[in-house]
Enzyme design. Structure first.
Site, short mmCIF file in Angstrom:
data_model
loop_
_atom_site.label_atom_id
_atom_site.label_comp_id
_atom_site.label_asym_id
_atom_site.label_seq_id
_atom_site.Cartn_x
_atom_site.Cartn_y
_atom_site.Cartn_z
CD GLU A 149 60.45 -19.28 88.19
OE1 GLU A 149 59.74 -18.42 88.73
OE2 GLU A 149 60.33 -19.61 86.99
CD GLU A 243 56.29 -15.60 85.89
OE1 GLU A 243 56.55 -16.16 84.81
OE2 GLU A 243 56.63 -16.07 86.99
#
EC number: 5.1.3.-
Length: 270
Positions: A149, A243
């Site tokens: 990520e 998220e």
């Protein structure tokens, strides 16, 4: 595309989670709102009874699509690029534990903050250690799939953009490692988000969403329509995980607003 909610075990220190605390409550919330899966952030997999989680997952018919590892860095200081060999070895061992859990659910393992920071070293030196650690993880795990990520510059100075991740993927050279793109981080780091996603293409294995202010999608000014059109264009049909901060109004309201916003976008794509 399928919608997922990021939840965590009770020991999480990370703020950008719509639901922190009891896993059962988080999973029941996700199911009640309409999410098709959950993603679980966990510091140390050995402190959780995963057989109970598996029973709950089956009871709710709610898959676990990914396992987050960043708490191992934030809480325990473990990183895959730590200059100390022993700490780096412990980080690899911890992530292997995450892969064992992921294997129970067919979930991805996220490599976010657990990769660490440069801490005064050159980018090349940090990258070399990271690639070495990732290759070791691939050797130690037969079927695990990882996603790297890219994170914004305020959280790490190593792997900030999709192009950074793609360059490393070429050096790792394994189809068991892909990219996790996050709208919050891309909004800070990418020059042109749709074009960056197109470059990621088939290497995009997972996707995180939060609005420009890290609130629930729909509560800021991020252009989700453009991004979702691009996801459709590149054929992305995997999970989109929320998220975000528990804002506005707390965890439940954030989860509900995010779901409504994203569901409407997905419906318009069909």
């Amino acid at each position: 595309m399928k919608l997922s909610l990021v939840i965590s075990t009770s020991d999480a220190a990370f703020d950008a989670l719509a639901f922190k605390g009891d896993l059962r409550k988080g999973m029941e919330l996700a199911k009640r709102v309409g999410y098709q899966a959950v993603e679980i952030a966990v510091r140390d997999p050995s402190i959780v009874d995963w057989n109970e989680v598996k029973i709950l997952s089956e009871e709710l018919n709610l898959p676990i699509c990914a396992i987050g590892t960043g708490q191992a860095y934030l809480a325990d200081g473990l990183s895959l690029t730590h200059p100390n060999d022993e700490i780096r070895k412990k980080a690899i061992e911890r992530v292997v534990k995450h892969t064992e859990v992921a294997g129970m659910f067919g979930a991805l393992v996220i490599i976010g903050l657990v990769r660490g920071r440069r801490e005064g070293r050159s980018y090349e030196e940090t990258e070399e250690l990271f690639i070495e650690s990732m290759k070791r993880l691939l050797e130690l795990t037969e079927h695990a799939k990882f996603v790297i990520e890219p994170l914004n510059r305020y959280e790490t100075d190593f792997i900030n953009t999709i192009d950074d991740a793609l360059r490393i993927l070429r050096k790792i050279n394994s189809n068991r490692v892909g990219i996790l793109a996050d709208t919050f981080h891309m909004n800070i780091e990418e020059v042109n988000i749709p074009e960056s996603l197109k470059r990621a293409g088939e290497k995009l294995y997972h996707f995180h969403v939060a609005d420009s202010n890290r609130w629930a999608p729909g509560c800021g000014h991020f252009d989700f329509r453009s991004v979702f059109n691009t996801l459709k264009e590149i054929g992305y049909n995997r999970y989109v995980s929320v998220e975000c901060l528990p804002l506005p109004g707390g965890m439940e309201e954030a989860a509900e607003i995010a779901f409504k916003t994203l569901k409407e976008l997905i419906i318009k794509l069909t």
